[in-house]
Design a protein around this motif. Structure first.
Motif, PDB file in Angstrom:
ATOM      1  N   GLY A 166       0.825  -1.203   0.000  1.00  0.00           N
ATOM      2  CA  GLY A 166       0.000   0.000   0.000  1.00  0.00           C
ATOM      3  C   GLY A 166       0.853   1.244   0.000  1.00  0.00           C
ATOM      4  O   GLY A 166       1.111   1.848  -1.035  1.00  0.00           O
ATOM      5  N   MET A 167       1.341   1.611   1.177  1.00  0.00           N
ATOM      6  CA  MET A 167       2.101   2.849   1.318  1.00  0.00           C
ATOM      7  C   MET A 167       3.407   2.847   0.528  1.00  0.00           C
ATOM      8  O   MET A 167       3.741   3.826  -0.131  1.00  0.00           O
ATOM      9  N   GLU A 168       4.162   1.742   0.617  1.00  0.00           N
ATOM     10  CA  GLU A 168       5.432   1.707  -0.113  1.00  0.00           C
ATOM     11  C   GLU A 168       5.203   1.641  -1.615  1.00  0.00           C
ATOM     12  O   GLU A 168       5.984   2.199  -2.399  1.00  0.00           O
ATOM     13  N   ALA A 169       4.126   0.985  -2.034  1.00  0.00           N
ATOM     14  CA  ALA A 169       3.821   0.921  -3.459  1.00  0.00           C
ATOM     15  C   ALA A 169       3.493   2.308  -4.010  1.00  0.00           C
ATOM     16  O   ALA A 169       3.783   2.601  -5.181  1.00  0.00           O
ATOM     17  N   VAL A 170       2.909   3.168  -3.188  1.00  0.00           N
ATOM     18  CA  VAL A 170       2.652   4.546  -3.614  1.00  0.00           C
ATOM     19  C   VAL A 170       3.971   5.254  -3.947  1.00  0.00           C
ATOM     20  O   VAL A 170       4.021   6.111  -4.830  1.00  0.00           O
ATOM     21  N   GLY A 171       5.051   4.863  -3.253  1.00  0.00           N
ATOM     22  CA  GLY A 171       6.358   5.421  -3.569  1.00  0.00           C
ATOM     23  C   GLY A 171       6.774   5.145  -5.002  1.00  0.00           C
ATOM     24  O   GLY A 171       7.489   5.954  -5.623  1.00  0.00           O
ATOM     25  N   LEU A 172       6.334   4.016  -5.545  1.00  0.00           N
ATOM     26  CA  LEU A 172       6.617   3.709  -6.944  1.00  0.00           C
ATOM     27  C   LEU A 172       5.910   4.698  -7.873  1.00  0.00           C
ATOM     28  O   LEU A 172       6.421   5.031  -8.948  1.00  0.00           O
ATOM     29  N   ASP A 173       4.734   5.153  -7.450  1.00  0.00           N
ATOM     30  CA  ASP A 173       3.984   6.131  -8.243  1.00  0.00           C
ATOM     31  C   ASP A 173       4.609   7.521  -8.152  1.00  0.00           C
ATOM     32  O   ASP A 173       4.666   8.259  -9.138  1.00  0.00           O
ATOM     33  N   VAL A 174       5.063   7.869  -6.965  1.00  0.00           N
ATOM     34  CA  VAL A 174       5.550   9.227  -6.708  1.00  0.00           C
ATOM     35  C   VAL A 174       6.955   9.449  -7.273  1.00  0.00           C
ATOM     36  O   VAL A 174       7.298  10.553  -7.705  1.00  0.00           O
ATOM     37  N   ASN A 175       7.771   8.403  -7.303  1.00  0.00           N
ATOM     38  CA  ASN A 175       9.174   8.559  -7.700  1.00  0.00           C
ATOM     39  C   ASN A 175       9.355   9.217  -9.064  1.00  0.00           C
ATOM     40  O   ASN A 175      10.160  10.159  -9.189  1.00  0.00           O
ATOM     41  N   PRO A 176       8.646   8.792 -10.130  1.00  0.00           N
ATOM     42  CA  PRO A 176       8.835   9.454 -11.427  1.00  0.00           C
ATOM     43  C   PRO A 176       8.461  10.936 -11.398  1.00  0.00           C
ATOM     44  O   PRO A 176       9.095  11.759 -12.078  1.00  0.00           O
ATOM     45  N   GLN A 191      22.063  16.082 -10.461  1.00  0.00           N
ATOM     46  CA  GLN A 191      22.413  14.758 -10.981  1.00  0.00           C
ATOM     47  C   GLN A 191      22.605  13.738  -9.863  1.00  0.00           C
ATOM     48  O   GLN A 191      22.209  12.575  -9.996  1.00  0.00           O
ATOM     49  N   GLU A 192      23.211  14.159  -8.756  1.00  0.00           N
ATOM     50  CA  GLU A 192      23.393  13.251  -7.623  1.00  0.00           C
ATOM     51  C   GLU A 192      22.043  12.816  -7.061  1.00  0.00           C
ATOM     52  O   GLU A 192      21.833  11.638  -6.750  1.00  0.00           O
ATOM     53  N   LEU A 193      21.114  13.761  -6.942  1.00  0.00           N
ATOM     54  CA  LEU A 193      19.794  13.439  -6.399  1.00  0.00           C
ATOM     55  C   LEU A 193      19.035  12.510  -7.341  1.00  0.00           C
ATOM     56  O   LEU A 193      18.379  11.558  -6.888  1.00  0.00           O
ATOM     57  N   LEU A 194      19.134  12.746  -8.639  1.00  0.00           N
ATOM     58  CA  LEU A 194      18.475  11.857  -9.604  1.00  0.00           C
ATOM     59  C   LEU A 194      19.022  10.433  -9.484  1.00  0.00           C
ATOM     60  O   LEU A 194      18.267   9.459  -9.566  1.00  0.00           O
ATOM     61  N   GLY A 195      20.323  10.315  -9.258  1.00  0.00           N
ATOM     62  CA  GLY A 195      20.922   8.999  -9.079  1.00  0.00           C
ATOM     63  C   GLY A 195      20.399   8.293  -7.843  1.00  0.00           C
ATOM     64  O   GLY A 195      20.125   7.085  -7.866  1.00  0.00           O
ATOM     65  N   VAL A 196      20.244   9.045  -6.755  1.00  0.00           N
ATOM     66  CA  VAL A 196      19.708   8.465  -5.520  1.00  0.00           C
ATOM     67  C   VAL A 196      18.255   8.044  -5.721  1.00  0.00           C
ATOM     68  O   VAL A 196      17.849   6.951  -5.290  1.00  0.00           O
ATOM     69  N   LEU A 197      17.461   8.875  -6.384  1.00  0.00           N
ATOM     70  CA  LEU A 197      16.052   8.545  -6.615  1.00  0.00           C
ATOM     71  C   LEU A 197      15.904   7.300  -7.485  1.00  0.00           C
ATOM     72  O   LEU A 197      15.015   6.476  -7.257  1.00  0.00           O
ATOM     73  N   GLU A 198      16.775   7.147  -8.477  1.00  0.00           N
ATOM     74  CA  GLU A 198      16.728   5.955  -9.336  1.00  0.00           C
ATOM     75  C   GLU A 198      17.083   4.704  -8.528  1.00  0.00           C
ATOM     76  O   GLU A 198      16.445   3.653  -8.669  1.00  0.00           O
ATOM     77  N   MET A 199      18.095   4.824  -7.678  1.00  0.00           N
ATOM     78  CA  MET A 199      18.474   3.698  -6.813  1.00  0.00           C
ATOM     79  C   MET A 199      17.318   3.320  -5.885  1.00  0.00           C
ATOM     80  O   MET A 199      16.993   2.135  -5.716  1.00  0.00           O
ATOM     81  N   ILE A 200      16.666   4.320  -5.313  1.00  0.00           N
ATOM     82  CA  ILE A 200      15.532   4.066  -4.422  1.00  0.00           C
ATOM     83  C   ILE A 200      14.409   3.361  -5.173  1.00  0.00           C
ATOM     84  O   ILE A 200      13.832   2.381  -4.683  1.00  0.00           O
ATOM     85  N   LEU A 201      14.091   3.828  -6.390  1.00  0.00           N
ATOM     86  CA  LEU A 201      13.002   3.220  -7.168  1.00  0.00           C
ATOM     87  C   LEU A 201      13.259   1.741  -7.407  1.00  0.00           C
ATOM     88  O   LEU A 201      12.374   0.900  -7.184  1.00  0.00           O
ATOM     89  N   GLN A 202      14.463   1.408  -7.862  1.00  0.00           N
ATOM     90  CA  GLN A 202      14.765   0.012  -8.185  1.00  0.00           C
ATOM     91  C   GLN A 202      14.684  -0.878  -6.946  1.00  0.00           C
ATOM     92  O   GLN A 202      14.166  -1.999  -7.011  1.00  0.00           O
ATOM     93  N   GLU A 203      15.182  -0.389  -5.822  1.00  0.00           N
ATOM     94  CA  GLU A 203      15.159  -1.215  -4.618  1.00  0.00           C
ATOM     95  C   GLU A 203      13.768  -1.255  -3.988  1.00  0.00           C
ATOM     96  O   GLU A 203      13.396  -2.258  -3.372  1.00  0.00           O
ATOM     97  N   GLU A 204      12.985  -0.181  -4.172  1.00  0.00           N
ATOM     98  CA  GLU A 204      11.614  -0.204  -3.655  1.00  0.00           C
ATOM     99  C   GLU A 204      10.749  -1.186  -4.443  1.00  0.00           C
ATOM    100  O   GLU A 204       9.824  -1.795  -3.882  1.00  0.00           O
TER     101      GLU A 204
END
Length: 280
Positions: A166-176, A191-204
């Motif tokens: 539920g809540m964590e899956a919403v993170g998949l929606d919000v990340n893009p 660029q550093e922040l975009l890299g962190v967000l991409e890493m978070i998306l894949q692991e989430e």
């Protein structure tokens, strides 16, 4: 580590007094996991206050600064702090998912300790960026929504449906949406922040996928037939008054499918979001 028994070690990490202590204890649990004993009959103690309450001002959710426009260091710090708080709260969500529920396969505990360890990685990456701007975790107000939901949901099937699926899956929606927002910025850490967000998306995606595995495992234990599970999932969300963001995100069906959601669940969720965002 102080304890070689998993559940007491988890409780210690949940009740850490500061962010560094929580991160260190969580990493130690993961690194020592093969050597930890599991005493399933040990007492399940109630949760106290969240760690962040020791050093973060608690405010209503709508009062948390979000960094709407990423023009100044302060704007970017607000955004980083808001995301970092979600990741810090997610450490507790995973730790408690392992701590509170007993008598499950060893893989269940390994999965959630691994998730907690990865949430530590996300949190530390965001804090590094935050500190590069001259701020630290605790400088701005935070909410207790995730912690309160965790504390009040002690039925395992509901917990898995409501939090990872539920809540964590919403993170998949919000990340893009967040990535698009950062992409429009000209800030030096873009660029550093975009890299962190991409890493978070894949692991989430992996975290939500673990939730998917255990949701179906528990449904099997509860003799809920596969054809009834999408309806059961939706019923749990309704029971807990789960709501989707009304703005700033689009439904990320691709990531949800990667994480194990069924087409039936996707259709039901899309219909619910449309109904909530376009009331008659």
């Amino acid at each position: 580590m102080e304890s070689y028994e998993l559940f007491s070690a988890l409780f210690d990490a949940l009740n850490a007094q500061n962010a560094q202590e929580k991160c260190v204890k969580t990493q130690a649990i993961w690194n020592n996991f093969p050597n930890l004993k599991l005493e399933h009959t040990s007492e399940i103690l109630p949760l106290g206050m969240p760690t962040f309450a020791h050093f973060c001002p608690i405010v209503p959710k709508h009062k948390v600064p979000q960094g709407k426009y990423l023009k100044s260091d302060l704007n970017v710090a607000h955004l980083l702090h808001s995301i970092a708080h979600i990741e810090f709260s997610a450490i507790d969500l995973a730790l408690d998912c392992a701590y509170r529920f007993r008598g499950l396969p060893l893989r269940y505990y390994r999965d959630w300790v691994e998730v907690a360890n990865e949430e530590v990685k996300h949190f530390l990456a965001l804090i590094k960026l935050l500190e590069s701007l001259g701020f630290c975790y605790g400088d701005f107000g935070v909410h207790t929504l995730l912690f309160d939901t965790m504390k009040n949901c002690d039925i395992l099937l509901d917990r898995i449906a409501l939090i990872p699926r539920g809540m964590e899956a919403v993170g998949l929606d919000v990340n893009p949406f967040l990535c698009a927002k950062v992409q429009k910025s000209n800030h030096s850490i873009k660029q550093e922040l975009l890299g962190v967000l991409e890493m978070i998306l894949q692991e989430e995606i992996s975290h939500v996928s673990k939730g998917n595995v255990w949701f179906h495992f528990i449904c099997e234990q509860n003799q809920i037939a596969p054809q009834n599970r999408a309806l059961e999932y939706f019923k749990i969300l309704k029971k807990h008054h789960f709501s989707f963001p009304k703005a700033n995100a689009q439904f990320n069906a691709k990531a949800r499918l990667q994480a194990g959601f069924s087409q039936e669940e996707i259709k039901m969720l899309e219909d619910e979001i449309f109904a909530s965002q376009n009331p008659k």
